[in-house]
Scaffold this motif. Structure first.
Motif, mmCIF file in Angstrom:
data_model
loop_
_atom_site.group_PDB
_atom_site.id
_atom_site.type_symbol
_atom_site.label_atom_id
_atom_site.label_comp_id
_atom_site.label_asym_id
_atom_site.label_seq_id
_atom_site.Cartn_x
_atom_site.Cartn_y
_atom_site.Cartn_z
ATOM 1 N N LYS A 109 -38.212 -19.633 10.764
ATOM 2 C CA LYS A 109 -39.189 -20.540 10.686
ATOM 3 C C LYS A 109 -40.677 -19.486 10.271
ATOM 4 C CE LYS A 109 -38.620 -21.493 15.132
ATOM 5 N NZ LYS A 109 -37.299 -20.835 15.559
ATOM 6 N N SER A 110 -40.611 -18.524 11.026
ATOM 7 C CA SER A 110 -41.607 -17.467 10.812
ATOM 8 C C SER A 110 -41.894 -16.917 9.346
ATOM 9 C CB SER A 110 -41.684 -16.354 11.884
ATOM 10 O OG SER A 110 -41.895 -16.649 13.153
ATOM 11 N N THR A 111 -40.685 -16.604 8.978
ATOM 12 C CA THR A 111 -40.435 -16.201 7.643
ATOM 13 C C THR A 111 -40.776 -17.157 6.630
ATOM 14 O OG1 THR A 111 -38.443 -14.878 8.287
ATOM 15 C CG2 THR A 111 -38.664 -15.134 5.717
ATOM 16 N N PHE A 137 -50.945 -16.168 14.342
ATOM 17 C CA PHE A 137 -49.535 -15.441 14.068
ATOM 18 C C PHE A 137 -48.943 -15.474 15.651
ATOM 19 C CE2 PHE A 137 -51.949 -13.300 11.029
ATOM 20 C CZ PHE A 137 -51.004 -13.326 9.943
ATOM 21 N N GLN A 138 -47.624 -15.389 15.654
ATOM 22 C CA GLN A 138 -46.578 -15.354 16.767
ATOM 23 C C GLN A 138 -47.338 -14.408 17.674
ATOM 24 O OE1 GLN A 138 -42.534 -15.705 15.993
ATOM 25 N NE2 GLN A 138 -41.986 -16.081 18.099
ATOM 26 N N GLN A 139 -47.468 -13.176 17.258
ATOM 27 C CA GLN A 139 -47.854 -12.161 17.865
ATOM 28 C C GLN A 139 -49.359 -11.775 17.864
ATOM 29 O OE1 GLN A 139 -45.760 -11.006 19.635
ATOM 30 N NE2 GLN A 139 -43.887 -11.706 18.492
ATOM 31 N N ALA A 187 -49.572 -22.196 11.640
ATOM 32 C CA ALA A 187 -49.681 -21.774 12.990
ATOM 33 C C ALA A 187 -48.268 -21.393 13.583
ATOM 34 C CB ALA A 187 -50.415 -22.899 13.828
ATOM 35 N N ASP A 188 -47.966 -20.325 14.097
ATOM 36 C CA ASP A 188 -46.816 -19.760 14.375
ATOM 37 C C ASP A 188 -46.713 -19.928 15.877
ATOM 38 O OD1 ASP A 188 -44.049 -18.932 14.558
ATOM 39 O OD2 ASP A 188 -44.218 -17.328 13.322
ATOM 40 N N GLU A 189 -45.974 -21.081 16.590
ATOM 41 C CA GLU A 189 -46.085 -21.259 17.857
ATOM 42 C C GLU A 189 -47.198 -20.881 18.519
ATOM 43 O OE1 GLU A 189 -42.547 -19.526 20.061
ATOM 44 O OE2 GLU A 189 -41.598 -19.264 18.259
ATOM 45 N N PRO A 190 -48.431 -21.729 18.210
ATOM 46 C CA PRO A 190 -49.577 -21.594 18.793
ATOM 47 C C PRO A 190 -49.787 -22.012 20.043
ATOM 48 C CG PRO A 190 -49.731 -23.521 17.192
ATOM 49 C CD PRO A 190 -48.099 -22.914 17.285
HETATM 50 MG MG LIG Z 1 -40.862 -16.702 14.816
#
Ligand SMILES: [Mg+2]
Ligand SMILES: Nc1ncnc2c1ncn2[C@@H]1O[C@H](COP(=O)(O)OP(=O)(O)OP(=O)(O)O)[C@@H](O)[C@H]1O
Lengths: 431, 264
Positions: B64-66, B109-111, B183-186
């Motif tokens: 997913k992030s990729t 970002f997730q991070q 949005a990655d896991e916002p």
């Molecule tokens: Mg991810």
């Protein structure tokens, strides 16, 4: 100890600084050993001991602070890792033992590796003395306990002290040990001021006259370097920088003054040491020439020798500067990645790095110049009729050019290398 | 078709938003080499219309992030075509890609990826500063207030909780008013109430401002805020659900889990 074996690359900068520091100190230390050999005539012994004592005096101080500043940069970078250890249950004492143990191990390894080069360096130095006719041909070089101890005496306390301070800073979050810092700075400034002022107590022809202002300038530069962070903050508040890179540079510097203390210290030391020692030597040479001394060949040899010694010290500080700049910039992979992901082009990142280091260079050079002048002026007044020697401007310009080229060159080249890592991969790098 | 190099500056070549906000054709991405190679994306083809709100779901490590990073031009796919806002992201230097992204793409970002040296307010306006655009501090404060951080403007990321940092990252993605927001896991680190606020903001960006939002989430309730859900498994698209409800999403995820386990 395991962490040293697993990540040798991280300790390379520390190892290099311990190695170089120990090599310089032990090279001069071995002259003491050589002088102490049985059968050395009085004149040779005098020459060897004086050189070892004078150069050893300020050289030792210099090496101590250079090693400590590089180590501080390195250990501080591990704040995140130490914090993680603390959170996973390690007590502050355990962390302290680990970090100090590592630093001491690396310093020992660096010092041990420096033995070979110092033997060679000591022999080469002795050969120069013998060619000058200041030491008898029959004297043989010796590398003994004094040399060995002089190396360990400097690198080990510098390593342990720097590691301890850095650990204290991370394990006692929030509290600062600016008290100790201010005390050290005050002591260094006092010692420096005393040394430069007492230059006036000597006669113009005293052979040890040069040592005092040189020692004084270096002490003052150490003191100023320790106080550089608040001064830098003052400079930053007055900078009217516009543009994204300048804006970011000022904010980065303001937040990272602690991390940059090591670099700033090296810069101040380099400017002060190089300007002061080279100018003092130039003034001395001119004074000898002006007095119409008959032994002009000897004087010339002596000058060559002094310049060699000063050169070793200056190159050492310069290498230390490159070393800490490289370590500090290479560590910013993640930060640069975050800037790029927020919309910075690689050019803007380089612009930020360039601006930061330009500000650092100017601050370092100004402080270093103040310290150097404090040594140069008393010496010139005592040795000649003037106040400021005419050679000072040229030497100063050369030193500043080298300082700027080294600082900007190292940081920008390192940053460019760091930028080759794709931004997404760069932020995934463990902090 | 417009190409990257021509579309580098938004103002000169702007012909208004394209009808299709995002198109991926056979996008593949592999990490590592030989023995340790991991295929993160395995020929993904999809198209998302302008003004849509899409959720992407799938097991951890499904890519997913990729997918988001390739779609946003942050990662270069090994093969395939990515067309963002009508412009194909091919070649081009990093600087060109960066200039292209500014103002068109917002990324959470997730991070989080906030800069430690900057305050909450400074982090939020950083993309505007870097793009050389006018910094509207009032607007930035409005957005930060909307995510519940109006009283934290002067704090540094280190002084914030995970959820608060996540909200700063969301404010930063919104402030440039981009056409497409990734949005990655916002809502991954947020409590139910804050999560609802963030989802409301994202949906408002779509409904009121006509932006396109692509959101990765593991939470069926969050996914139910979207217009449609794309499921990803082992780097491949594994289905789509329109007008999702939380229950339907959970149901589908459960089966997706079965499939993946069976496939291993
Ligand atoms: Mg991810
Ligand atoms: N920089 C990288 N280097 C090597 N492998 C990577 C890298 N980034 C991702 N991967 C691998 O690619 C695969 C997909 O990763 P990705 O981060 O896209 O998963 P994800 O669906 O976002 O998972 P999660 O829900 O846990 O965030 C994983 O197997 C991961 O290990």
């Amino acid at each position: 100890m395991r962490s040293v074996r697993q990540r040798p690359g991280r300790f390379l900068a520390t190892l290099l600084s311990a190695f170089l520091g120990a090599a310089v100190v032990m090279t001069f230390g071995s002259l003491h050993d050589t002088a102490a050999r049985p059968g050395v005539d009085a004149v040779s012994r005098e020459t060897l001991s004086t050189t070892a004592g004078v150069v050893g005096g300020y050289g030792t101080l210099l090496v101590f602070f250079a090693v400590a500043s590089t180590l501080t940069v390195n250990v501080r970078q591990r704040a995140a890792e130490l914090e993680l250890l603390r959170c996973s249950g390690a007590t502050p004492a355990q962390i302290g033992r680990m970090v100090v143990g590592e630093a001491v191990a690396v310093a020992l390894a660096g010092s041990a590796a420096a033995i070979g080069p110092s033997v060679l360096g000591g022999r080469a130095l002795l050969a120069v003395f013998q060619d000058n006719g200041q030491v008898a041909r029959s004297v043989e070089h010796s590398f003994g306990t004094v040399a060995l101890l002089s190396g360990a005496r400097i690198t080990l306390p510098a390593a342990a002290g720097a590691a301890l301070l850095a650990v204290r800073r991370t394990t006692r979050t929030g509290r600062r040990c600016s008290g100790a810092r201010r005390f050290l700075a005050g002591a260094a400034l006092l010692a420096g001021a005393a040394a430069t002022v007492s230059t006036f107590a000597f006669s113009a022809t005293d052979p040890a006259l040069m040592a005092l202002p040189a020692y004084g300038a270096i002490s003052l530069s150490v003191g100023l370097a320790l106080l550089a962070s608040p001064l830098l903050k003052g400079v930053l508040n007055g900078l009217p920088l516009s543009g994204a890179s300048g804006w970011l540079a000022v904010r980065n510097l303001r937040e990272r003054t602690g991390h940059l203390a090591g670099i700033l210290m090296s810069l101040v030391l380099f400017t002060a040491v190089a300007t002061a020692t080279l100018t003092l030597q130039a003034v001395e040479s001119d004074a000898v020439r002006a007095s119409g001394a008959v032994k002009s060949a000897d004087a010339k040899n002596l000058e060559t020798l002094n310049v060699t010694v000063v050169g070793i010290i200056v190159v050492f500080v310069c290498v230390m500067l490159v070393n800490s700049l490289y370590a500090a910039t290479a560590h910013r992979t993640r930060e640069f990645g975050q800037q790029r992901l927020a919309g910075a082009t690689p050019g803007q990142v380089l612009g930020t790095v360039g601006t930061e280091h330009l500000i650092l260079t100017v601050t370092g050079v100004v402080l270093g110049t103040v310290a150097a002048l404090a040594g140069i002026v008393p010496f010139t007044v005592v040795r000649t009729d003037g106040v400021l020697p005419h050679q000072a401007a040229g030497i100063w310009l050369g030193v500043v050019a080298v300082a700027a080229a080294v600082t900007l060159g190292t940081s920008l080249l390192t940053a460019r290398r760091v930028l080759r890592v794709p931004a997404v991969g760069a932020v995934a790098v463990a902090a | 078709m417009r190409t990257m190099s021509r579309a580098g500056s938004r103002h000169a070549y702007d012909r208004g938003p394209a009808q299709e906000a995002l198109r991926l054709v056979k996008v593949a991405k592999t990490y590592g080499t030989d023995g340790s190679a991991v295929t993160a994306l395995d020929g993904v083809t999809l198209g998302l219309g302008r003004g849509t709100f899409t959720a992407v779901m799938g097991p951890s490590g499904s890519g997913k992030s990729t997918l988001l990073q390739c779609a946003a031009g942050l990662e270069r796919p090994d093969s395939g075509v990515v067309r963002l806002d009508g412009t194909e992201l091919t070649g081009g230097s990093e600087a060109e890609l960066t200039r292209f992204r500014r103002g068109r793409v917002g990324f959470v970002f997730q991070q989080y990826n906030l800069l430690e040296t900057l305050t909450v307010a400074q982090n939020t306006v950083l993309p505007l500063k870097l793009a050389g655009r006018r910094v509207d501090r009032r607007r930035a404060r409005e957005i930060l207030t909307a995510v519940g951080l109006g009283d934290r403007l002067g704090h540094r990321p280190a002084q914030l909780s995970g959820g608060q940092r996540q909200r700063v990252a969301i404010a930063r993605a919104l402030v440039t008013e981009p056409r497409v927001i990734f949005a990655d896991e916002p809502t991954g680190a947020l409590d139910t109430r804050s999560a609802r606020e963030v989802l409301r903001l994202l949906r408002e960006a779509v409904r009121v401002h006509g932006r396109t939002v692509v959101m990765v989430t593991h939470d069926p309730v969050a996914a139910s805020w979207a217009d449609s859900v794309l499921f990803l498994a082992d780097g491949r698209l594994a289905g789509r659900l329109d007008a999702p409800t939380a229950d339907a999403v959970a149901e589908r995820l459960a089966h997706l889990g079965d499939d993946v386990t069976a496939g291993v």
